[in-house]
Design an enzyme around this catalytic site. Structure first.
Site, PDB file in Angstrom:
ATOM      1  N   GLU A  45       0.823  -1.209   0.000  1.00 50.14           N
ATOM      2  CA  GLU A  45       0.000   0.000   0.000  1.00 50.14           C
ATOM      3  C   GLU A  45       0.863   1.266   0.000  1.00 50.14           C
ATOM      4  OE1 GLU A  45      -3.038   0.400  -0.630  1.00 50.14           O
ATOM      5  OE2 GLU A  45      -3.585  -1.702  -0.647  1.00 50.14           O
ATOM      6  N   TYR A 128      -6.772   6.367   4.205  1.00 51.11           N
ATOM      7  CA  TYR A 128      -6.838   5.342   3.168  1.00 51.11           C
ATOM      8  C   TYR A 128      -6.033   4.097   3.557  1.00 51.11           C
ATOM      9  CZ  TYR A 128      -5.587   2.497  -0.720  1.00 51.11           C
ATOM     10  OH  TYR A 128      -5.355   1.390  -1.485  1.00 51.11           O
ATOM     11  N   ASP A 146      -9.471   4.669  -2.919  1.00 52.64           N
ATOM     12  CA  ASP A 146      -8.334   5.163  -3.683  1.00 52.64           C
ATOM     13  C   ASP A 146      -8.856   5.800  -4.970  1.00 52.64           C
ATOM     14  OD1 ASP A 146      -8.900   3.064  -5.460  1.00 52.64           O
ATOM     15  OD2 ASP A 146      -6.779   2.567  -5.734  1.00 52.64           O
TER      16      ASP A 146
END
Length: 300
Positions: A45, A128, A146
């Site tokens: 990520e 996020y 996203d």
């Protein structure tokens, strides 16, 4: 333009086709495999932010081979994280990941925490990333927004071509409204909508013939009206401070000993921009100045 849930798209009618499409068409990526674990998901990520998968894959594999657990990375110098980051871009992400690894080691016994609030409390972890790790690593129910997911929701549910430049409260509300109720299915939905945006509902040249929800897409049903919001920000690189910073870091990554100022001066002719870029790298903690006009990647 704010996002509002379209009457054309009741959430439950989207879940089955999108998740079914994902089961058939999802890419086999290493961070999606069970053996990746929560640390592998977290590393991916950090690396995937504003960086395409094909550039991330080799760096990800090397990173996990070198630092298979957070404690392994935490024990190394932050400069080694910057060195291993290579040419992925936005190298402050490497420092943030190193800081997160240290916090995980100190606060959580070296295991990536599963609680969303604990993830959010880690340095370098925002809304996020916390939601993504909790969802993809631990199968929890969170809205994971996203760029790809926001675009899918903007088109399918709100009837607009592109989402706003920055995530809005309306988008978060819509994302929560579209979440399946069951944790495991919600986590699958998060991954599936992300993949749909990456492979089919792309920013340009979207392929509606391959989309499992084309028949329900509010934007398509409205005749694909053109974007009416603020101009979308393009990303330039050539000639920018980012390019100069990248060249300066490249010299330092290749060096095993401190680098003299003259070696850095050689990478860019314009002295004011070069000095500004170097000062920025020092201020960001990516470069450590030493006595005698020498520089190295940070050791602490």
């Amino acid at each position: 333009m704010t996002a509002t849930t379209s009457t054309h798209t009741p959430p439950a009618s989207l879940h089955t086709p999108v998740i079914g499409w994902f089961e058939q068409h999802a890419r086999d990526l290493p961070w999606r495999r069970p053996e990746a674990g929560a640390w592998g998901v977290m590393v991916s990520e950090f690396m995937l932010q504003q960086t395409p998968v094909n550039r991330v894959l080799p760096v990800y594999e090397q990173w996990l081979a070198r630092w298979p657990r957070p404690a392994d990375l935490a024990a190394d110098a932050p400069g080694e994280a910057v060195r291993a980051w290579g040419r992925l871009g936005y190298p402050r992400r490497a420092l943030r990941l190193h800081g997160a690894a240290q916090a995980i080691t100190e606060r959580h016994g070296g295991d990536v925490p599963s609680e969303h609030n604990q993830l959010l409390a880690l340095p370098g972890i925002g809304e996020y990333t916390a939601a993504a790790v909790a969802s993809f690593a631990y199968g929890q129910r969170h809205a994971v927004l996203d760029t790809n997911v926001r675009r899918v929701f903007a088109r399918a549910a709100s009837g607009i071509q592109y989402p706003p430049n920055a995530t809005t409260a309306a988008e978060r509300k819509l994302a929560r409204a579209l979440l399946p109720e069951e944790d495991e299915r919600a986590a699958r939905w998060a991954a599936a909508t992300m993949e749909l945006g990456a492979l089919v509902c792309t920013a340009k040249n979207e392929d509606c013939t391959r989309c499992p929800i084309a028949g329900q897409c509010a934007w398509r049903l409205a005749g694909k009206p053109a974007h009416q919001g603020p101009p979308r920000r393009g990303q330039t690189y050539a000639g920018t401070d980012r390019q100069v910073r990248g060249r300066l870091l490249a010299v330092l990554r290749e060096a095993v000993t401190p680098v003299p100022q003259s070696a850095l001066d050689a990478v860019w002719e314009e002295p004011v921009q070069r000095a500004r870029a170097l000062d920025g790298l020092v201020a960001d903690g990516l470069v450590e100045p030493l006595p005698g006009g020498q520089y190295r990647l940070p050791l602490t």
